[in-house]
Design an enzyme around this catalytic site. Structure first.
Site: not given
Length: 395
Positions: A197, A377, A36
């Protein structure tokens, strides 16, 4: 949407506040993976080449608005200096006198690193006062932290509304790649979505069926869709209470003209462990005492045919229990097929998400994709069609 880049703003003689993601893994105070940090170097160098002084804004870990010494960005100063090949001046705060004095001390190609923005409770609350104190330190704001762009924080969104703002080179590359994948893609478009899921990816699936031509569903999620179609999956992971939701997604896909692809054969085992005895069976023949842990070779062959018809592919999530051999076979084979098509110039491929990056690296395919997003995210929320505050603020 429209957003400015470094080419749209005069940086000569300006102090540039650059929001970065250098939330790197550490062990005993030493950076163990500087990826990063290395990724921000092109933007830093470009700003310097245009005559700007670089001041880095960043968070580190989750101190929850308190000063936590172990979470100080001072720990990454050395790794930053090594990556940049220049001096890094550290400031003990991201606002006020410590920050101003560090910026004044920095000369030549020295870069200023301000302390963890999350040491202030106002950061995660997008407090306007904190954003104004940060903005007072410079002339221009550059956001190069796409991975934090889904957060409406003072250092990502708040500050961008208070001064001239632009995307850094890393953010620019990410946004262009994502626009090419879903914004204005070349068709047909294929999306590969895996994971455990359905419940965690409802928004994602709902958005994709309206935007892509083919949707491949893998992992434990596929089992839920199989259950929804009346297929017995034995002891496999499946959210049986989500069957109706799965049927609604299938109906929505049908209305939108999006073809859903589920496994046609599966690899099953009685134990979930490396090297467990396993067999490949047709999808309708999963034994009652077994678990589906991977897609089978016939499924992979069918996916290769789908991939070969596509011009754009977006990937999030593995097709099976990729962490454990031999249940990584389908993910590995499918990923390599995408990599080969990409390398041959026949496919634009974009992938993202934590498990996805790990799976593609394990398959040896990551370097051959057109673009790999390391944002978790933010990448998912973009795929879900949600507005990202850190990006919207650049418009």
């Amino acid at each position: 949407m429209a957003w400015k880049t470094l080419d749209d703003i005069d940086l000569a003689g300006k102090t540039v506040l650059m929001r970065v993601d250098i939330n790197v893994p550490m062990e005993n105070g030493v950076v163990t993976d500087a990826t990063r940090i290395e990724k921000i170097v092109p933007t830093v160098k470009d700003i310097q080449a245009k005559g700007g002084k670089v001041v880095l804004l960043a968070h580190f870990d989750r101190p929850k608005g308190k000063v936590v010494p172990e979470m100080s960005l001072a720990h990454v100063q050395g790794a930053l200096e090594a990556a940049l090949g220049s001096k890094v001046v550290f400031a003990a705060d991201c606002i006020g006198a410590p920050a101003r004095e560090a910026i004044a001390r920095a000369s030549g190609d020295a870069v200023v690193l301000l302390e963890n923005t999350r040491f202030h409770a106002g950061e995660e609350k997008n407090d306007e006062g904190l954003a104004r104190e940060m903005a007072a330190l410079g002339d221009v704001f550059v956001n190069d932290a796409f991975s934090a762009a889904h957060r409406a924080h003072a250092s990502t969104a708040g500050i961008a509304h208070l001064m001239p703002a632009a995307a850094g080179r890393l953010m620019e590359a990410e946004l262009r790649a994502l626009d090419a994948a879903l914004g204005a893609p070349k068709r047909p478009v294929v999306a590969v979505v895996g994971g455990a899921k359905v419940s965690t990816k409802l928004d994602l699936l709902g958005n994709l069926v309206a935007k892509v031509d083919h949707l491949v569903i893998g992992g434990g999620m596929a089992n839920t869709f199989l259950v929804a179609q009346g297929v017995e999956v034995g002891k496999s992971l499946a959210e049986r209470d989500m069957a109706q939701t799965a049927r609604e997604i299938l109906a929505k896909a049908d209305d939108a003209g999006c073809a859903i692809h589920l496994p046609i054969d599966v690899v099953v085992a009685r134990e979930f462990k490396a090297g467990a005895a396993n067999e490949t069976v047709p999808v309708h023949a999963c034994p009652a005492d077994a678990m589906i842990l991977d897609a089978g070779p016939a499924t992979v062959a069918a996916l290769r045919d789908v991939f070969a018809t596509a011009q754009t592919l977006i990937w999030n999530g593995p097709l099976g229990a990729f962490e454990i051999e031999p249940f990584d076979a389908a993910t590995n084979a499918a990923a390599r097929a995408v990599a080969d098509l990409t390398q041959a110039g026949k496919l634009v491929s974009v992938a993202g998400g934590g498990d996805t990056v790990a799976a593609l690296n394990k398959a040896g395919a990551a370097n051959s994709f057109s673009f790999i997003s390391t944002a978790g995210g933010a990448f998912l929320e973009w795929m879900e069609g949600k507005e990202l505050p850190g990006v919207a603020a650049l418009g």
